[in-house]
Design an enzyme around this catalytic site. Structure first.
Site, PDB file in Angstrom:
ATOM      1  N   ARG A 138       6.823  13.916   7.376  1.00 19.99           N
ATOM      2  CA  ARG A 138       5.013  14.131   8.023  1.00 19.99           C
ATOM      3  C   ARG A 138       4.982  14.379   9.432  1.00 19.99           C
ATOM      4  O   ARG A 138       3.488  14.486   9.691  1.00 19.99           O
ATOM      5  CB  ARG A 138       4.534  12.730   7.222  1.00 19.99           C
ATOM      6  CG  ARG A 138       3.680  11.662   8.511  1.00 19.99           C
ATOM      7  CD  ARG A 138       2.433  10.430   7.469  1.00 19.99           C
ATOM      8  NE  ARG A 138       2.461  10.759   6.517  1.00 19.99           N
ATOM      9  CZ  ARG A 138       2.307  10.328   5.255  1.00 19.99           C
ATOM     10  NH1 ARG A 138       2.012   9.207   5.604  1.00 19.99           N
ATOM     11  NH2 ARG A 138       1.886  10.320   3.836  1.00 19.99           N
ATOM     12  N   TYR A 139       5.961  13.638  10.292  1.00 22.49           N
ATOM     13  CA  TYR A 139       5.602  14.149  11.762  1.00 22.49           C
ATOM     14  C   TYR A 139       6.688  14.688  12.167  1.00 22.49           C
ATOM     15  O   TYR A 139       7.347  15.725  11.122  1.00 22.49           O
ATOM     16  CB  TYR A 139       6.210  13.044  12.306  1.00 22.49           C
ATOM     17  CG  TYR A 139       5.333  11.103  12.017  1.00 22.49           C
ATOM     18  CD1 TYR A 139       4.090  11.822  12.409  1.00 22.49           C
ATOM     19  CD2 TYR A 139       6.007   9.942  11.155  1.00 22.49           C
ATOM     20  CE1 TYR A 139       3.195  10.043  12.306  1.00 22.49           C
ATOM     21  CE2 TYR A 139       5.026   9.413   9.923  1.00 22.49           C
ATOM     22  CZ  TYR A 139       3.649   8.725  11.497  1.00 22.49           C
ATOM     23  OH  TYR A 139       3.230   8.184  11.442  1.00 22.49           O
TER      24      TYR A 139
ATOM     25  N   CYS B 219       9.325  -7.031  -2.833  1.00 26.29           N
ATOM     26  CA  CYS B 219       8.457  -7.757  -2.557  1.00 26.29           C
ATOM     27  C   CYS B 219       7.327  -7.773  -2.745  1.00 26.29           C
ATOM     28  O   CYS B 219       6.805  -6.371  -3.239  1.00 26.29           O
ATOM     29  CB  CYS B 219       8.737  -7.342  -0.797  1.00 26.29           C
ATOM     30  SG  CYS B 219       9.669  -7.358   0.221  1.00 26.29           S
TER      31      CYS B 219
ATOM     32  N   ASP C 293      -1.375   2.214   8.939  1.00 19.67           N
ATOM     33  CA  ASP C 293      -0.624   3.470   8.465  1.00 19.67           C
ATOM     34  C   ASP C 293      -1.966   3.967   7.566  1.00 19.67           C
ATOM     35  O   ASP C 293      -2.342   3.205   6.725  1.00 19.67           O
ATOM     36  CB  ASP C 293       0.508   3.369   7.973  1.00 19.67           C
ATOM     37  CG  ASP C 293       1.060   4.314   7.431  1.00 19.67           C
ATOM     38  OD1 ASP C 293       1.001   4.883   8.280  1.00 19.67           O
ATOM     39  OD2 ASP C 293       2.428   4.191   7.978  1.00 19.67           O
TER      40      ASP C 293
ATOM     41  N   CYS D 154       4.881  -5.419  -1.583  1.00 21.28           N
ATOM     42  CA  CYS D 154       5.059  -3.782  -1.404  1.00 21.28           C
ATOM     43  C   CYS D 154       4.362  -2.930  -1.072  1.00 21.28           C
ATOM     44  O   CYS D 154       3.686  -2.490  -2.171  1.00 21.28           O
ATOM     45  CB  CYS D 154       6.774  -3.289  -2.022  1.00 21.28           C
ATOM     46  SG  CYS D 154       7.450  -1.838  -1.972  1.00 21.28           S
TER      47      CYS D 154
ATOM     48  N   ASP E  97      -1.537  -2.080   3.881  1.00 22.37           N
ATOM     49  CA  ASP E  97      -1.749  -1.180   3.010  1.00 22.37           C
ATOM     50  C   ASP E  97      -2.359  -1.206   2.434  1.00 22.37           C
ATOM     51  O   ASP E  97      -2.694  -2.037   1.794  1.00 22.37           O
ATOM     52  CB  ASP E  97      -0.575  -0.114   2.903  1.00 22.37           C
ATOM     53  CG  ASP E  97       0.231   0.662   3.776  1.00 22.37           C
ATOM     54  OD1 ASP E  97      -0.557   0.947   4.953  1.00 22.37           O
ATOM     55  OD2 ASP E  97       1.218   0.817   3.940  1.00 22.37           O
TER      56      ASP E  97
ATOM     57  N   ARG F 156       5.745   0.609  -1.240  1.00 28.78           N
ATOM     58  CA  ARG F 156       5.863   1.669  -2.060  1.00 28.78           C
ATOM     59  C   ARG F 156       6.245   1.528  -3.631  1.00 28.78           C
ATOM     60  O   ARG F 156       6.979   1.587  -4.204  1.00 28.78           O
ATOM     61  CB  ARG F 156       6.933   1.768  -1.036  1.00 28.78           C
ATOM     62  CG  ARG F 156       7.000   4.032  -1.158  1.00 28.78           C
ATOM     63  CD  ARG F 156       8.360   4.321  -0.349  1.00 28.78           C
ATOM     64  NE  ARG F 156       7.916   4.530   0.888  1.00 28.78           N
ATOM     65  CZ  ARG F 156       8.469   4.824   2.186  1.00 28.78           C
ATOM     66  NH1 ARG F 156       9.971   3.665   1.663  1.00 28.78           N
ATOM     67  NH2 ARG F 156       7.793   5.002   3.021  1.00 28.78           N
TER      68      ARG F 156
ATOM     69  N   LYS G 170       1.519   6.476  10.649  1.00 27.54           N
ATOM     70  CA  LYS G 170       0.644   5.097  12.178  1.00 27.54           C
ATOM     71  C   LYS G 170      -0.144   5.447  12.777  1.00 27.54           C
ATOM     72  O   LYS G 170       0.113   6.163  13.942  1.00 27.54           O
ATOM     73  CB  LYS G 170       1.858   4.840  12.279  1.00 27.54           C
ATOM     74  CG  LYS G 170       3.132   4.240  11.197  1.00 27.54           C
ATOM     75  CD  LYS G 170       4.240   4.147  11.205  1.00 27.54           C
ATOM     76  CE  LYS G 170       4.969   3.813  10.259  1.00 27.54           C
ATOM     77  NZ  LYS G 170       5.883   5.189   9.775  1.00 27.54           N
TER      78      LYS G 170
ATOM     79  N   CYS H 140      15.758  -2.304  -4.786  1.00 21.45           N
ATOM     80  CA  CYS H 140      15.700  -3.340  -3.931  1.00 21.45           C
ATOM     81  C   CYS H 140      16.609  -4.924  -4.025  1.00 21.45           C
ATOM     82  O   CYS H 140      16.292  -4.660  -5.793  1.00 21.45           O
ATOM     83  CB  CYS H 140      14.686  -4.004  -3.354  1.00 21.45           C
ATOM     84  SG  CYS H 140      12.846  -2.436  -2.508  1.00 21.45           S
TER      85      CYS H 140
ATOM     86  N   ARG I 237      10.636  14.147  12.422  1.00 19.44           N
ATOM     87  CA  ARG I 237      10.955  13.939  11.566  1.00 19.44           C
ATOM     88  C   ARG I 237      11.193  12.762  10.300  1.00 19.44           C
ATOM     89  O   ARG I 237       9.522  13.639  10.422  1.00 19.44           O
ATOM     90  CB  ARG I 237      11.318  11.354  12.299  1.00 19.44           C
ATOM     91  CG  ARG I 237       9.656  11.147  12.978  1.00 19.44           C
ATOM     92  CD  ARG I 237       9.642  10.070  13.702  1.00 19.44           C
ATOM     93  NE  ARG I 237       8.600   9.591  14.039  1.00 19.44           N
ATOM     94  CZ  ARG I 237       7.451  10.152  14.655  1.00 19.44           C
ATOM     95  NH1 ARG I 237       7.995  11.412  14.754  1.00 19.44           N
ATOM     96  NH2 ARG I 237       6.165   9.443  14.212  1.00 19.44           N
TER      97      ARG I 237
HETATM   98  C1  LIG Z   1       7.036   5.235   9.786  1.00 18.42           C
HETATM   99  C2  LIG Z   1       7.402   6.646   9.588  1.00 18.42           C
HETATM  100  C3  LIG Z   1       8.470   7.066   9.917  1.00 18.42           C
HETATM  101  C4  LIG Z   1       8.606   6.535  11.435  1.00 18.42           C
HETATM  102  O1  LIG Z   1       7.926   6.801  11.924  1.00 18.42           O
HETATM  103  P1  LIG Z   1       8.169   6.168  13.808  1.00 18.42           P
HETATM  104  O2  LIG Z   1       6.536   5.872  14.449  1.00 18.42           O
HETATM  105  O3  LIG Z   1       8.775   7.050  14.213  1.00 18.42           O
HETATM  106  O4  LIG Z   1       8.885   4.368  13.363  1.00 18.42           O
HETATM  107  C5  LIG Z   1       8.555   8.462   9.950  1.00 18.42           C
HETATM  108  N1  LIG Z   1       8.059   9.201   8.461  1.00 18.42           N
HETATM  109  C6  LIG Z   1       6.997   8.545   7.718  1.00 18.42           C
HETATM  110  C7  LIG Z   1       6.402   9.627   6.429  1.00 18.42           C
HETATM  111  C8  LIG Z   1       6.683   7.391   8.452  1.00 18.42           C
HETATM  112  O5  LIG Z   1       5.824   6.660   6.967  1.00 18.42           O
HETATM  113  S1  SF4 Z   2       8.569  -3.751   0.313  1.00 17.09           S
HETATM  114 FE1  SF4 Z   2       8.926  -2.660  -0.955  1.00 17.09          FE
HETATM  115  S2  SF4 Z   2      11.279  -0.748  -0.705  1.00 17.09           S
HETATM  116 FE2  SF4 Z   2      11.371  -3.061   1.242  1.00 17.09          FE
HETATM  117  S3  SF4 Z   2      12.225  -4.265   0.196  1.00 17.09           S
HETATM  118 FE3  SF4 Z   2      10.090  -4.471  -0.348  1.00 17.09          FE
HETATM  119  S4  SF4 Z   2      10.477  -4.513  -2.794  1.00 17.09           S
HETATM  120 FE4  SF4 Z   2      11.733  -3.385  -1.324  1.00 17.09          FE
END
Ligand SMILES: *Cc1c(COP(=O)(O)O)cnc(C)c1O
Ligand code: SF4
Length: 397
Positions: free
Chosen positions: A88-89, A105, A306, A108, A269, A110, A313, A101, A92
């Protein structure tokens, strides 16, 4: 891992008071359920008044499904050039190494991945990820995430770390994991010995409430920190769990004591099943307003949203800039003091306050006619008065 509570039946055996709630079964069918015996042991009251309970036990409100919530609110699936890698960025990328997991959670983000089925990245997929990283030398930071990578066997996780480390343009590796919080016994000497071979390695974990800081989780963080792994924390603001300034202060103070730096505090989110956890954005800003000034800068996280549609973010802060002019910027601090910061080459103070003004106002600060306006009574002013016998405001004007 083997002894996790994975079904409603197992849950009811531990918490018989939950019997006779059909919505519990329906929520557990909709979103996966897993609670480690350790995490279950942190529950003090098996009802919604207990923050630990709320984070791990399915609740009827999860079935509430407003139309603006979706499975992939951050549109991560659209930013996957190869399966399992979110790019995305610019510099990174995030690698989804496993869908498992220790604990699922309830909040969560995701959920479309975590617990959907419990599996880890295949060797072929990992090769594809490495090939992509080699073709993209601008990626300097790889976040190994999931799911929770520390649920993998040490050998499988090492395969992932070694593969990422084999790319010379990757400078740092980060692991995102909630295992120190939900299954701290996993942080064994053997695991730590493996991890430390892959420095520079950072770990971000996910404490949300002071009740999660226990002897066991402290020990887990200590082992990681002693191996030279800088630890950060990513909390999620959750209604009725941690959306309270004083509680967040307690959490942040407790985290730095176990050498975990509060890194992000996330706005919830727009993912399915979390409507009952969402707080207004203003609550996050209020918490930041409370923390800044009161708490060591080291203990203050960045509040981020986000952004939906994959916007990434976005940091959100209270407003600290009150006014500006070409020559001065007027700031306010946490006490409500207003201070004028002169720009480089600012013209000399432009004369006295406006005629008839009893005391300087913001305009006088923005134009360099006055340099500060202090509240009459602050504890800092009191300390200064004790030393000098004059008020802070008298010293300034
Ligand atoms: C959060 C995230 C990152 C890391 O972001 P930082 O601001 O550098 O901590 C990188 N890729 C994705 C897809 C993310 O959601
Ligand atoms: S937030 Fe989602 S991915 Fe992270 S530990 Fe909890 S269930 Fe697993």
């Amino acid at each position: 891992m083997r002894n996790r509570l994975r079904s409603v039946d197992q849950l009811l055996r531990c918490f018989p008071v939950l019997r006779g709630q059909p919505s519990l079964v329906r929520a557990a069918e909709k979103f996966p359920l897993a609670i480690t015996p350790y995490y279950a042991s942190l529950i003090q009251n098996p009802d919604a008044s207990d923050p630990i309970f709320q984070m791990c036990v399915p609740q009827a409100q999860e079935l509430n499904d407003p139309p603006f919530l979706c499975d992939d609110p951050l549109e991560e699936d659209h930013d996957m050039p190869v399966p399992g890698l979110v790019h995305r960025y610019p510099d990174r990328a995030l690698l989804i190494a496993t869908s498992t997991c220790a604990m699922y959670c309830r909040h969560c983000t995701r959920k479309r991945v975590a617990g959907a089925r419990e599996s880890s990245i295949s060797p072929i997929r990992l090769q594809q990820v490495v090939a992509y990283l080699r073709q993209h030398p601008e990626i300097h930071d790889v976040i190994v995430s999931g799911g929770d990578p520390l649920t993998m066997t040490t050998e499988s996780l090492e395969r992932v770390l070694a593969a990422v480390r084999s790319v010379p343009t990757v400078d740092i590796i980060r692991i995102g994991t909630r295992t120190p919080v939900t299954m701290p016994q996993r942080i064994t000497a053997e695991l730590v010995e493996m991890l430390r071979k892959y420095h520079p390695l950072f770990i971000n974990t996910h404490f949300n409430h002071p009740n999660e800081i226990t002897t066991e989780s402290t020990e887990a963080c200590t082992r990681l920190a002693d191996a030279g792994i800088p630890l950060g924390n990513q909390s999620v603001l959750l209604k009725g769990i941690n959306d309270d300034p004083q509680l967040m202060e307690r959490l942040c103070r407790a985290l730095v004591k176990i050498r975990v730096k509060p890194y992000y505090m996330y706005q919830c989110d727009l993912v399915r099943g979390v409507e009952h956890f969402r707080t207004p954005v203003s609550r996050g800003i209020e918490i930041m307003e409370y923390l800044r000034g009161r708490l060591s800068g080291l203990a203050i996280p960045t509040f981020v949203i986000d952004a939906p549609h994959g916007g990434g973010k976005v940091p959100v802060l209270p407003n600290y800039i009150v006014s500006t002019s070409p020559t001065h910027t007027v700031l306010r601090n946490f006490e409500g003091m207003l201070v004028s910061y002169p720009e480089p080459h600012a013209a000399a103070p432009a004369g006295p306050p406006a005629p008839g003004a009893a005391s300087p106002g913001v305009w006088e600060l923005a134009t360099g006619r006055a340099s500060a306006i202090a509240p009459a009574e602050t504890s800092r002013g009191g300390r200064r008065r004790q030393r000098h016998g004059v008020s802070a405001a008298e010293q300034l004007f």
